[in-house]
Design a protein around this motif. Structure first.
Motif, PDB file in Angstrom:
ATOM      1  N   SER A 153       1.028   9.571  10.647  1.00 59.85           N
ATOM      2  CA  SER A 153       0.393   8.447   9.957  1.00 59.85           C
ATOM      3  C   SER A 153       1.173   7.173  10.255  1.00 59.85           C
ATOM      4  O   SER A 153       2.312   7.214  10.741  1.00 59.85           O
TER       5      SER A 153
ATOM      6  N   VAL B 154       2.402   3.582   8.394  1.00 64.00           N
ATOM      7  CA  VAL B 154       2.614   2.986   7.080  1.00 64.00           C
ATOM      8  C   VAL B 154       2.822   1.486   7.254  1.00 64.00           C
ATOM      9  O   VAL B 154       3.726   1.057   7.981  1.00 64.00           O
TER      10      VAL B 154
ATOM     11  N   GLU C 151       2.916   0.255  -0.089  1.00 65.19           N
ATOM     12  CA  GLU C 151       2.719   0.964   1.173  1.00 65.19           C
ATOM     13  C   GLU C 151       1.260   1.365   1.314  1.00 65.19           C
ATOM     14  O   GLU C 151       0.693   2.018   0.434  1.00 65.19           O
TER      15      GLU C 151
ATOM     16  N   VAL D   9      -0.891   3.670   3.636  1.00 64.79           N
ATOM     17  CA  VAL D   9      -0.665   4.772   4.579  1.00 64.79           C
ATOM     18  C   VAL D   9      -1.994   5.117   5.234  1.00 64.79           C
ATOM     19  O   VAL D   9      -2.900   5.663   4.577  1.00 64.79           O
TER      20      VAL D   9
END
Length: 482
Positions: free
Chosen positions: A406, A408, A472, A474
């Motif tokens: 992923s 971020v 964040e 994500v």
């Protein structure tokens, strides 16, 4: 309902008792026959033992010797009477209380004629007796008389009755012992383990779902306890699955309600934007023209400028409200995250400069791509940065990290931070943080809406670098072709 103990008594102990009683009765019958035969045999042996001396005395005409032999035998105590008859059936010697009468003498004559040993039951002197007859013969084999030895039938019956009573008493004692063994054995082998199982079930029923039965005892009951534990484990798993399904259903219902609210809010916002757009434009235009008059004082100019700022803030609120309820139904596309971030930061730099906030950015790699809707992602990033700028004291940092497949995008500020108890509420519409008068309360709600559209994670933690908050976003990184 019959208890297991009662079933054991009815189906095991009772049949065994009946079978044992039949066996004991048959055994008693056989033993009584043997005993009766033995008692009869004793009289037979006594008669045969007397035969020789009685024959010798009778052939010698010594009736005194015959009487002495009879008296000696009578003193044994097992004989009720002893009698000697001549060849004509006449009584010649008697020992005992009972005296044979004419009928007995006639029978004796008949037996002398037969010349055979014989034992039979009969009545003598009003008493039931067992008699054994032995013929007395001379040297030439001629029958010279008859010896009769008598024993009371009552003595035989009494011994048989004593044996019978003793046997049944012993069998009764055996049955009592067997019954006690059955009860104690049931308790030790079955009862206590069943009680333990029942207690375990009662504890589970009383509200101890984590309790499990002790697996011990006979294999069958241990198997039942193991099956009970497996059933309880299965129920726990089913309950956990039901809880998860209930939570998912609750979440889906909540999402549906939010979608309904957003749809209603979208319709309302469209109407408000349409109705307020024109009046706000007129107010803003008239305010600008009034500001151009040279004869205005400083106070009037400050008031007109404040009016223009409020008009601009109202326009911003309407714009963000439209962004919040907007949903893009077009197919998702591949978005270059680096280019999108550079455009977002370029749009936010003037606001940062006007507020005196230093905006720092790490190197943005161009090869990172995500799947989604570019316009909606840009709205989310702009609102994340704007939220940080409004909360910051002097610095805002944008960081891009790769984490387990992923990407971020983190935005940090050096503001007062978000209290732990507020980290869920700040994503609600019209919930503001920071200094009074900053923001519309829709920025983070827009970010959350876009994150849910892209199935992305949205976290808020404390910033280790700047000391304020760290938001964040994500996103799933799109795999490179080839």
């Amino acid at each position: 309902m019959k208890s297991l103990r009662l079933q054991l008594i009815l189906l095991v102990f009772l049949p065994l008792t009946v079978l044992g009683t039949v066996v004991v009765w048959m055994t008693h019958h056989a033993v009584e026959g043997l005993l009766e035969h033995r008692l009869q045999k004793e009289i037979e042996l006594v008669a045969r033992a007397m035969r020789v001396p009685v024959e010798r005395s009778l052939l010698a005409g010594d009736l005194g010797g015959v009487q002495d032999t009879l008296d000696a035998v009578f003193d044994i105590g097992r004989v009720y009477g002893a009698y000697v008859y001549d060849a004509g059936g006449r009584r010649v010697a008697v020992a005992g209380e009972a005296r044979p009468g004419p009928r007995e003498q006639i029978e004796a004559a008949e037996l002398v004629a037969l010349g055979e040993e014989l034992g039979r039951y009969a009545e003598l002197g009003g008493e039931e007796v067992f008699s054994y007859f032995v013929p007395l013969t001379g040297p030439a084999g001629r029958i010279e008389g008859l010896l009769q030895v008598v024993r009371l039938e009552q003595e035989i019956a009494e011994q048989l009755e004593e044996l019978r009573v003793l046997g049944w008493l012993l069998w009764t004692l055996v049955m009592v012992v067997m019954f006690a063994i059955v009860l104690i054995g049931h308790r030790l082998a079955v009862g206590r383990h069943v009680e333990r199982l029942v207690q375990s079930m009662a504890r589970v029923e009383a509200g101890e779902p984590r309790h499990r039965a002790q697996v011990d005892g006979p294999d069958e009951l241990a198997g039942v306890a193991g099956a009970l534990n497996r059933m309880l484990d299965g129920l726990d798993r089913m309950q956990a699955e039901l809880d998860v399904e209930r939570q998912e259903r609750q979440y889906m219902l909540e999402q549906m309600r939010q979608q309904e609210h957003l749809a209603a809010l979208g319709r309302f916002s469209s109407g408000v934007a349409h109705e307020l757009g024109a009046p706000l434009t007129v107010i803003d235009g008239d305010t600008r023209r009034l500001q151009q008059h040279e004869d205005l004082g400083d106070d009037a100019r400050r008031r007109l400028e404040r009016m223009r700022r409020q008009v601009q803030r109202t326009r911003e609120l309407i714009s963000q409200l439209m962004e919040f309820v907007r949903s893009d139904h077009q197919p998702a596309e591949s978005v270059e995250l680096g280019r999108l971030l550079r455009r977002t930061l370029a749009a936010m730099r003037p606001e940062c400069e006007s507020r005196g906030i230093e905006l720092s950015v790490d190197e943005l790699p161009d090869e990172i791509r995500v799947r989604g809707w570019e316009v909606r992602l840009e709205h989310a990033l702009v609102n994340l940065v704007r939220n940080a700028v409004q909360a910051a004291s002097s610095a805002v940092a944008v960081v891009v990290e790769r984490r387990n497949g992923s990407v971020v995008v983190a935005v940090e500020d050096d503001g007062p931070g978000v209290p732990a108890g507020e980290r869920e509420r700040i994503f609600e519409p019209f919930h503001t943080r920071g200094k009074e008068g900053r923001g519309t309360g829709l920025g983070l709600a827009i970010v959350k809406s876009v994150a849910e559209e892209h199935q992305a994670g949205l976290n808020v933690v404390s910033s280790h670098a700047l000391g304020g908050s760290r938001f964040e976003l994500v996103l799933d990184q799109e795999a490179a072709d080839g």
